[in-house]
Design a protein around this motif. Structure first.
Motif, mmCIF file in Angstrom:
data_model
loop_
_atom_site.group_PDB
_atom_site.id
_atom_site.type_symbol
_atom_site.label_atom_id
_atom_site.label_comp_id
_atom_site.label_asym_id
_atom_site.label_seq_id
_atom_site.Cartn_x
_atom_site.Cartn_y
_atom_site.Cartn_z
ATOM 1 N N ALA A 1 -18.740 -2.992 40.185
ATOM 2 C CA ALA A 1 -18.811 -1.896 39.208
ATOM 3 C C ALA A 1 -17.528 -1.858 38.379
ATOM 4 O O ALA A 1 -17.093 -0.796 37.933
ATOM 5 C CB ALA A 1 -19.043 -0.571 39.928
ATOM 6 N N GLY B 1 -15.207 -3.913 35.102
ATOM 7 C CA GLY B 1 -15.469 -4.134 33.685
ATOM 8 C C GLY B 1 -16.595 -5.122 33.424
ATOM 9 O O GLY B 1 -17.450 -4.886 32.550
ATOM 10 N N ALA B 2 -16.627 -6.219 34.165
ATOM 11 C CA ALA B 2 -17.676 -7.220 33.945
ATOM 12 C C ALA B 2 -19.044 -6.641 34.297
ATOM 13 O O ALA B 2 -20.020 -6.810 33.553
ATOM 14 C CB ALA B 2 -17.392 -8.469 34.785
ATOM 15 N N ASN C 1 -21.718 -1.236 45.002
ATOM 16 C CA ASN C 1 -20.251 -1.362 44.964
ATOM 17 C C ASN C 1 -19.631 -0.653 46.153
ATOM 18 O O ASN C 1 -20.194 0.315 46.665
ATOM 19 C CB ASN C 1 -19.709 -0.752 43.664
ATOM 20 N N ARG C 2 -18.468 -1.177 46.600
ATOM 21 C CA ARG C 2 -17.763 -0.511 47.708
ATOM 22 C C ARG C 2 -17.432 0.925 47.307
ATOM 23 O O ARG C 2 -17.694 1.857 48.057
ATOM 24 C CB ARG C 2 -16.458 -1.257 48.030
ATOM 25 N N ASP C 3 -16.862 1.087 46.118
ATOM 26 C CA ASP C 3 -16.559 2.418 45.600
ATOM 27 C C ASP C 3 -17.839 2.921 44.906
ATOM 28 O O ASP C 3 -18.138 2.574 43.764
ATOM 29 C CB ASP C 3 -15.397 2.298 44.607
ATOM 30 N N LYS D 1 -17.938 4.606 41.329
ATOM 31 C CA LYS D 1 -17.902 3.738 40.141
ATOM 32 C C LYS D 1 -19.302 3.199 39.829
ATOM 33 O O LYS D 1 -19.699 3.080 38.673
ATOM 34 C CB LYS D 1 -16.927 2.576 40.370
ATOM 35 N N VAL E 1 -20.619 -14.379 38.092
ATOM 36 C CA VAL E 1 -19.734 -14.338 36.923
ATOM 37 C C VAL E 1 -18.505 -15.212 37.114
ATOM 38 O O VAL E 1 -17.777 -15.455 36.154
ATOM 39 C CB VAL E 1 -19.271 -12.894 36.609
ATOM 40 N N GLY F 1 -21.007 -18.934 36.532
ATOM 41 C CA GLY F 1 -20.256 -18.115 35.592
ATOM 42 C C GLY F 1 -19.720 -18.831 34.371
ATOM 43 O O GLY F 1 -19.270 -18.188 33.421
#
Ligand code: NDP
Length: 263
Positions: free
Chosen positions: A108, A110-111, A131-133, A136, A202, A225
């Motif tokens: 989560a 910028g990419a 996502n871990r967080d 976000k 990516v 990527g």
């Protein structure tokens, strides 16, 4: 990669790498305009910091809230674009139409945000952000639901993630697997990497990540990527020069550069 395209298409231009410190960004941008540059690319940590220095923003750059490509107009107006996610979608289109796809997106940052927005704009049916967080991930899911009207959801990444059974595409948009930690594997249930999935990464260096290797071993189609990186640069050349460059030439130059860097 970019100068290989210039040479191939006999374009008399240069692509110059400049290491700009955060405190010097505004001066660097003014310098680019003063020197008559057609535009410039931006990398971390400048992709958001440049926003107040610009005059206009392309639609997706506004949604993403970050810019990786600036065009200097003849009137000296600066227009910000975000072509990272567009590069990913252009690469994806060489394998499958994003319309109607159900995507599980890991990461989560910028990419991931750029890819999520472009997938939604390209008509993906559903996007789940893992996502871990989790906050976000939910922020991106809310953006997709509220601003683009896509079925988007967020999941907290706690232990091995089993890719959803109705997913058609899985994307690693985290930094897991980037050199020098090339053997790091994404924390997914290996059995959930089904052979009917399109599995994308990516990470351009090394292009064959542990995640893609495992997916390929299980019969899935993979997309590395390098193609996202090549396609975002190709889109930038379209914005600066109206050029539709030969992506195979750029891919070859990029692969050679990655090889050189690793050895
Ligand atoms: P950010 O720093 O903005 O985001 C990193 C993301 O990776 C976060 O979601 C973070 O999770 C997650 N992450 C990091 N380590 C782990 C881990 N061990 N396990 C699970 N998740 C992890 O970086 P960017 O989004 O800008 O870049 C991500 C990657 O994308 C980079 O490796 C970059 O090289 C690549 N990239 C490739 C491009 C291309 O053209 N091919 C273009 C742009 C980027 P959390 O939020 O929980 O910390």
């Amino acid at each position: 990669m970019v100068e290989a395209a210039y040479a191939h298409h006999e374009v008399l231009a240069r692509f110059v790498n400049c290491d700009v410190q955060p405190a010097d960004l505004a001066d660097a941008v003014r310098g680019a305009v003063a020197m008559g540059w057609l535009g410039f690319s931006l990398s971390l940590p400048h992709k958001q910091a440049v926003l107040p220095l610009l005059d206009d923003l392309a639609e997706s750059a506004g949604l993403i809230g970050a810019v990786n490509c600036v065009v200097v107009g003849e009137d000296r107006r600066l227009t910000g674009n975000n072509t990272d996610g567009q590069g990913f979608v252009a690469a994806l289109r060489t394998r499958v139409d994003p319309r109607g796809q159900r995507v599980v997106l890991f990461g989560a940052g910028g990419a991931a945000r750029a890819i999520a927005v472009e997938l939604a704009l390209a008509g993906a049916a559903a996007v789940r952000i893992v996502n871990r967080d989790a906050a976000k991930a939910e922020a991106i899911a809310a953006l997709l639901r509220e601003r683009i009207g896509v079925d988007a959801s967020a999941s907290a990444w706690q232990g091995p993630y089993a890719i959803d059974e109705d997913a058609t595409i899985a994307v690693n948009a985290t930094s897991v697997g980037l050199a020098p930690h090339a053997d790091a594997m994404l924390d997914v249930e290996p059995e959930s990497l089904r052979s009917d999935l399109l599995v994308c990464d990516v990470i351009p260096n090394p292009p064959e990540t542990a995640f893609l290797r495992e997916a390929a071993r299980r019969g899935a189609t993979t997309l590395d990527g390098r193609w996202m990186l090549v396609n975002q640069a190709a889109i930038n050349l379209g914005l600066w020069l109206g050029l539709d460059p030969d992506r195979a030439v750029m891919h070859e130059a990029l692969s050679a550069a990655i090889g050189d860097w690793r050895h």
